[in-house]
Motif scaffolding. Structure first.
Motif, PDB file in Angstrom:
ATOM      1  N   PHE A  27      10.737  10.392   0.226  1.00  0.00           N
ATOM      2  CA  PHE A  27      10.898   9.273   1.167  1.00  0.00           C
ATOM      3  C   PHE A  27      12.248   8.640   0.892  1.00  0.00           C
ATOM      4  O   PHE A  27      12.924   8.970  -0.112  1.00  0.00           O
ATOM      5  CB  PHE A  27       9.764   8.235   1.028  1.00  0.00           C
ATOM      6  CG  PHE A  27       9.528   7.789  -0.395  1.00  0.00           C
ATOM      7  CD1 PHE A  27      10.303   6.790  -0.973  1.00  0.00           C
ATOM      8  CD2 PHE A  27       8.524   8.376  -1.159  1.00  0.00           C
ATOM      9  CE1 PHE A  27      10.096   6.385  -2.275  1.00  0.00           C
ATOM     10  CE2 PHE A  27       8.305   7.972  -2.466  1.00  0.00           C
ATOM     11  CZ  PHE A  27       9.092   6.975  -3.027  1.00  0.00           C
ATOM     12  N   GLU A  82       0.684   4.569  -3.928  1.00  0.00           N
ATOM     13  CA  GLU A  82       0.499   6.007  -4.138  1.00  0.00           C
ATOM     14  C   GLU A  82       1.614   6.578  -5.000  1.00  0.00           C
ATOM     15  O   GLU A  82       1.366   7.361  -5.931  1.00  0.00           O
ATOM     16  CB  GLU A  82       0.446   6.731  -2.800  1.00  0.00           C
ATOM     17  CG  GLU A  82      -0.779   6.382  -1.973  1.00  0.00           C
ATOM     18  CD  GLU A  82      -0.698   7.004  -0.593  1.00  0.00           C
ATOM     19  OE1 GLU A  82      -0.440   8.220  -0.533  1.00  0.00           O
ATOM     20  OE2 GLU A  82      -0.862   6.290   0.401  1.00  0.00           O
ATOM     21  N   SER A  83       2.859   6.155  -4.720  1.00  0.00           N
ATOM     22  CA  SER A  83       3.974   6.639  -5.520  1.00  0.00           C
ATOM     23  C   SER A  83       3.854   6.150  -6.960  1.00  0.00           C
ATOM     24  O   SER A  83       4.141   6.895  -7.903  1.00  0.00           O
ATOM     25  CB  SER A  83       5.300   6.165  -4.915  1.00  0.00           C
ATOM     26  OG  SER A  83       6.387   6.476  -5.769  1.00  0.00           O
ATOM     27  N   HIS A 132       6.341  10.827  -7.360  1.00  0.00           N
ATOM     28  CA  HIS A 132       6.899  11.410  -6.149  1.00  0.00           C
ATOM     29  C   HIS A 132       8.000  12.395  -6.532  1.00  0.00           C
ATOM     30  O   HIS A 132       8.515  12.380  -7.655  1.00  0.00           O
ATOM     31  CB  HIS A 132       7.465  10.322  -5.212  1.00  0.00           C
ATOM     32  CG  HIS A 132       8.557   9.498  -5.830  1.00  0.00           C
ATOM     33  ND1 HIS A 132       8.348   8.226  -6.324  1.00  0.00           N
ATOM     34  CD2 HIS A 132       9.880   9.764  -6.046  1.00  0.00           C
ATOM     35  CE1 HIS A 132       9.472   7.758  -6.797  1.00  0.00           C
ATOM     36  NE2 HIS A 132      10.434   8.670  -6.648  1.00  0.00           N
ATOM     37  N   SER A 141       0.815  -1.215   0.000  1.00  0.00           N
ATOM     38  CA  SER A 141       0.000   0.000   0.000  1.00  0.00           C
ATOM     39  C   SER A 141       0.847   1.262   0.000  1.00  0.00           C
ATOM     40  O   SER A 141       0.479   2.275  -0.611  1.00  0.00           O
ATOM     41  CB  SER A 141      -0.940  -0.005   1.215  1.00  0.00           C
ATOM     42  OG  SER A 141      -0.189  -0.110   2.425  1.00  0.00           O
ATOM     43  N   GLU A 142       2.032   1.215   0.650  1.00  0.00           N
ATOM     44  CA  GLU A 142       2.860   2.417   0.728  1.00  0.00           C
ATOM     45  C   GLU A 142       3.505   2.747  -0.617  1.00  0.00           C
ATOM     46  O   GLU A 142       3.969   3.876  -0.817  1.00  0.00           O
ATOM     47  CB  GLU A 142       3.949   2.261   1.808  1.00  0.00           C
ATOM     48  CG  GLU A 142       4.902   1.106   1.605  1.00  0.00           C
ATOM     49  CD  GLU A 142       4.433  -0.183   2.242  1.00  0.00           C
ATOM     50  OE1 GLU A 142       5.276  -1.088   2.421  1.00  0.00           O
ATOM     51  OE2 GLU A 142       3.237  -0.281   2.567  1.00  0.00           O
ATOM     52  N   LEU A 143       3.568   1.784  -1.526  1.00  0.00           N
ATOM     53  CA  LEU A 143       4.157   2.038  -2.831  1.00  0.00           C
ATOM     54  C   LEU A 143       3.116   2.359  -3.902  1.00  0.00           C
ATOM     55  O   LEU A 143       3.459   2.903  -4.956  1.00  0.00           O
ATOM     56  CB  LEU A 143       4.987   0.829  -3.280  1.00  0.00           C
ATOM     57  CG  LEU A 143       6.221   0.485  -2.447  1.00  0.00           C
ATOM     58  CD1 LEU A 143       6.948  -0.714  -3.048  1.00  0.00           C
ATOM     59  CD2 LEU A 143       7.158   1.686  -2.363  1.00  0.00           C
TER      60      LEU A 143
END
Length: 489
Positions: free
Chosen positions: A235, A224-225, A230, A220-222
């Motif tokens: 990050f 969005e990027s 980005h 999930s954290e990747l």
């Protein structure tokens, strides 16, 4: 009324939507201008060898390939194996066999033309006959019906002769030329990405990028990027600015597969992008304008996920301006032989292997299986069977054992014989043991199939992808009558 020549020829093809197609009585155009796709391969079915030879000589002189058969048995295999365009049927077939074969082909293969020819045609009559048939094929391939879809068993890489798939093709054609967002639903393996690509190819954006992301394939954290891009230093590891998939798809289509797996923050950002037409990179301070059509897909119940708070209701409404549901393969079993034939051609070309046909028993097993993995599983099964097959055709023994085991478990009932087990086999020769297993499977499967269709032979044959007479012969060979087993004493 259908076209009829002076020598008693009539042609009654049907469209993929099931409506009769009739040859017009007007003078046909020439072959050079009439057809985008001529009827290149003709199958003649006649018990009269002289009639077969006469038809062959006439049609071959007109540049067509001709196959011949003396009885209806094996006609379906020939159609699938040789990609027959037109079946010429001799009304002299016994026991009303000509009409039975014609009706069976209309139901099973509506894209294949059928013609009843009482006597062989002269060269001029045959030329006029084929010109009219070619012209009709050209019109139908070019025509678009009121709903926007060309009636065909193939559409943008998808195959189906069933009404439900024609409805899908029609909706894709109609919706594709718009700009609305579409939510494609269906089980895994039903072809949701193929639908998304077809929607893109039908749209004015067809010459622009088609970009796809499987939302369940990334943490999930990747996501969005990946979607929004980005900035440098946003990050750890972000050593330079990076554009996301929304920017990459600018002017084209972005396909978000398994969108139900998006996290809450990514859901909010996708909703904002859909509503504003702008995206902001992770760590950025300036929005970028994008022109992207979004098509989403899921195999999860988004309505239920909205109810328990796992998916945004406003995003769901924004995604399903149009909702397109794909049927599981088990709900369209009559499409299985068509799909299997297509995959046999594709896989044989891919691996430089000879194209092999399916035996009647193998085809019946494929139709009976419930395909939890849907079309993707069918393709994998066909690929494995073709690679491992040593004979002239793919038989039951070339298919994965799970197909037989699962099908038997679905069809077993107290009134049917128990399937063969290793303990029952003992030390009998392999050929005898295999025949016993096939006999028990045939009895169990065919008995259950007949029971589902009230003992109606014609309906059962259509559901199983078999010719009626082939099914009758198989029932007789396995001592089955009206779905009941004749008990052995």
């Amino acid at each position: 009324m259908p076209f009829a020549s002076q020598r008693g020829a009539s042609i009654r093809p049907r469209s993929a939507s099931g409506r009769d197609r009739h040859l017009p009585m007007a003078s046909p155009p020439t072959l050079a201008t009439a057809s985008r796709r001529a009827l290149t391969r003709i199958l003649v079915v006649s018990p009269d060898v002289d009639a077969q030879h006469a038809h062959r000589e006439t049609f071959e002189r007109l540049g067509r390939e001709v196959l011949c058969a003396g009885t209806p048995f094996g006609v379906v295999d020939m159609i699938l194996r040789a990609e027959v365009d037109l079946v010429v049927i001799d009304p002299q077939l016994t026991d009303n066999g000509a009409c039975t074969l014609r009706d069976a082909l209309r139901d099973a293969y509506p894209a294949v033309m059928t013609a009843l020819l009482a006597t062989p045609l002269t060269l001029d009559e045959a030329s006029a006959f084929l010109q009219r048939a070619d012209a009709m094929v050209a019109r139908e391939h070019a025509a678009v019906d009121v709903e926007g879809a060309a009636p065909s068993s193939a559409f943008r890489g998808m195959y189906g002769n069933t009404t439900i798939m024609h409805d899908v093709f029609r909706m894709i054609s109609r919706v594709g030329r718009t700009q609305v967002t579409v939510l494609v639903t269906g089980e895994s393996g039903t072809g949701k990405e193929l639908v998304a690509r077809a929607l893109h190819d039908e749209s004015p954006r067809r010459n622009k990028p088609f970009v796809a992301l499987n939302c369940s394939a990334l943490p999930s954290e990747l996501v969005e990027s990946e979607l929004f891009g980005h900035t440098r230093g946003a990050f750890t590891g972000a050593v330079k600015d990076h554009g996301g998939l929304f920017e990459a798809a600018n002017g084209g289509t972005l396909f978000l597969d398994e969108i139900g797996d998006l996290g809450p923050l990514a859901q909010a950002k996708v909703l904002r992008a859909l509503e504003s037409g702008e995206v902001m990179r992770v760590g950025g301070t300036r929005a970028t304008r994008v022109d992207v059509r979004v098509i989403a897909a899921t195999n999860r119940p988004l309505d239920a996920m909205v109810a328990d708070g796992r998916f945004r209701e406003d995003l769901l409404y924004r995604l399903k301006v149009i909702s397109l549901a794909l049927p599981p393969l088990r709900d369209r079993p009559t499409d299985i032989p068509l799909l299997a034939s297509h995959f046999l051609r594709v896989v044989s070309a891919r691996h430089a292997l000879p194209v092999r046909a399916l035996s009647a028993e193998a085809r019946a097993l494929l139709v009976a299986y419930d395909w939890p993995g849907n079309v993707r599983e069918l393709r994998n099964v066909i690929e494995g069977a073709l690679v491992m097959c040593d004979g002239g055709e793919i038989d039951v023994c070339d298919l994965p054992a799970i197909l037989t085991h699962r099908t038997l478990s679905m069809t077993r009932s107290p009134s049917l014989l128990e399937p063969l087990t290793i303990e029952r086999v003992g030390d009998v020769p392999f050929v005898e043991a295999r025949e016993r297993a096939l006999r028990d499977f045939d009895r169990a499967f065919l008995g259950a199939a007949l029971a589902r269709h009230g003992g109606n032979i014609a309906r059962t044959a259509r559901a199983l992808g078999l010719h009626r007479q082939s099914l009758q012969k198989l029932l007789a060979r396995r001592d089955l009558r009206n779905g009941e087993i004749v008990r052995e004493i």
